[in-house]
Scaffold this motif. Sequence first.
Motif, mmCIF file in Angstrom:
data_model
loop_
_atom_site.group_PDB
_atom_site.id
_atom_site.type_symbol
_atom_site.label_atom_id
_atom_site.label_comp_id
_atom_site.label_asym_id
_atom_site.label_seq_id
_atom_site.Cartn_x
_atom_site.Cartn_y
_atom_site.Cartn_z
ATOM 1 N N GLU A 31 0.833 -1.205 0.000
ATOM 2 C CA GLU A 31 0.000 0.000 0.000
ATOM 3 C C GLU A 31 0.871 1.258 0.000
ATOM 4 O OE1 GLU A 31 -3.205 2.480 -0.224
ATOM 5 O OE2 GLU A 31 -3.065 0.333 -0.634
ATOM 6 N N ASN A 34 2.219 1.726 -3.487
ATOM 7 C CA ASN A 34 1.136 2.140 -4.377
ATOM 8 C C ASN A 34 0.805 3.613 -4.174
ATOM 9 O OD1 ASN A 34 0.681 -0.190 -5.890
ATOM 10 N ND2 ASN A 34 -0.577 -1.085 -4.283
ATOM 11 N N GLN A 35 0.798 4.077 -2.937
ATOM 12 C CA GLN A 35 0.528 5.491 -2.669
ATOM 13 C C GLN A 35 1.652 6.380 -3.214
ATOM 14 O OE1 GLN A 35 -2.293 6.884 -1.435
ATOM 15 N NE2 GLN A 35 -3.097 4.797 -1.522
ATOM 16 N N LYS A 38 1.243 6.631 -6.957
ATOM 17 C CA LYS A 38 0.034 7.335 -7.408
ATOM 18 C C LYS A 38 0.344 8.801 -7.696
ATOM 19 C CE LYS A 38 -3.776 4.762 -5.397
ATOM 20 N NZ LYS A 38 -4.876 4.808 -4.412
ATOM 21 N N VAL A 39 1.382 9.306 -7.059
ATOM 22 C CA VAL A 39 1.791 10.688 -7.285
ATOM 23 C C VAL A 39 2.571 10.730 -8.592
ATOM 24 C CG1 VAL A 39 3.162 12.617 -6.404
ATOM 25 C CG2 VAL A 39 1.945 11.102 -4.808
ATOM 26 N N GLU A 40 2.092 11.521 -9.543
ATOM 27 C CA GLU A 40 2.809 11.632 -10.812
ATOM 28 C C GLU A 40 4.096 12.410 -10.599
ATOM 29 O OE1 GLU A 40 0.825 12.646 -14.416
ATOM 30 O OE2 GLU A 40 -1.073 11.858 -13.665
ATOM 31 N N HIS A 66 5.101 -3.295 -7.057
ATOM 32 C CA HIS A 66 4.520 -2.271 -7.917
ATOM 33 C C HIS A 66 5.135 -2.363 -9.302
ATOM 34 C CE1 HIS A 66 2.308 1.290 -8.902
ATOM 35 N NE2 HIS A 66 3.349 1.685 -9.558
ATOM 36 N N ARG A 68 5.167 -0.621 -12.868
ATOM 37 C CA ARG A 68 4.781 0.610 -13.586
ATOM 38 C C ARG A 68 4.577 0.273 -15.043
ATOM 39 N NH1 ARG A 68 7.335 6.096 -12.221
ATOM 40 N NH2 ARG A 68 5.815 6.471 -13.796
#
Length: 69
Positions: A31, A34-35, A38-40, A66, A68
């Motif tokens: 998690e 993933n967080q 999530k930030v570009e 993760h 990408r």
Amino acid sequence: MKIVVFGDLHYPTIKETYAEMKHEGEIFFKEFLNQVFKVEADLYVSLGDLTNYGLQDQIRRDLSYHQRT
């Protein structure tokens, strides 16, 4: 340029005898990553240690959390 920086997680390899602790650690780490992703950003930087000992199995495990695209 946008840079995401996080650091010094020291995610260890946990013995199977501590199955519940291992499971909870995996949930948290997946998690967390993933967080982070999530930030570009143009660049993601881990300061300090991502793994506890830098062992190949720890690195493979962390990278598998993760993917990408």
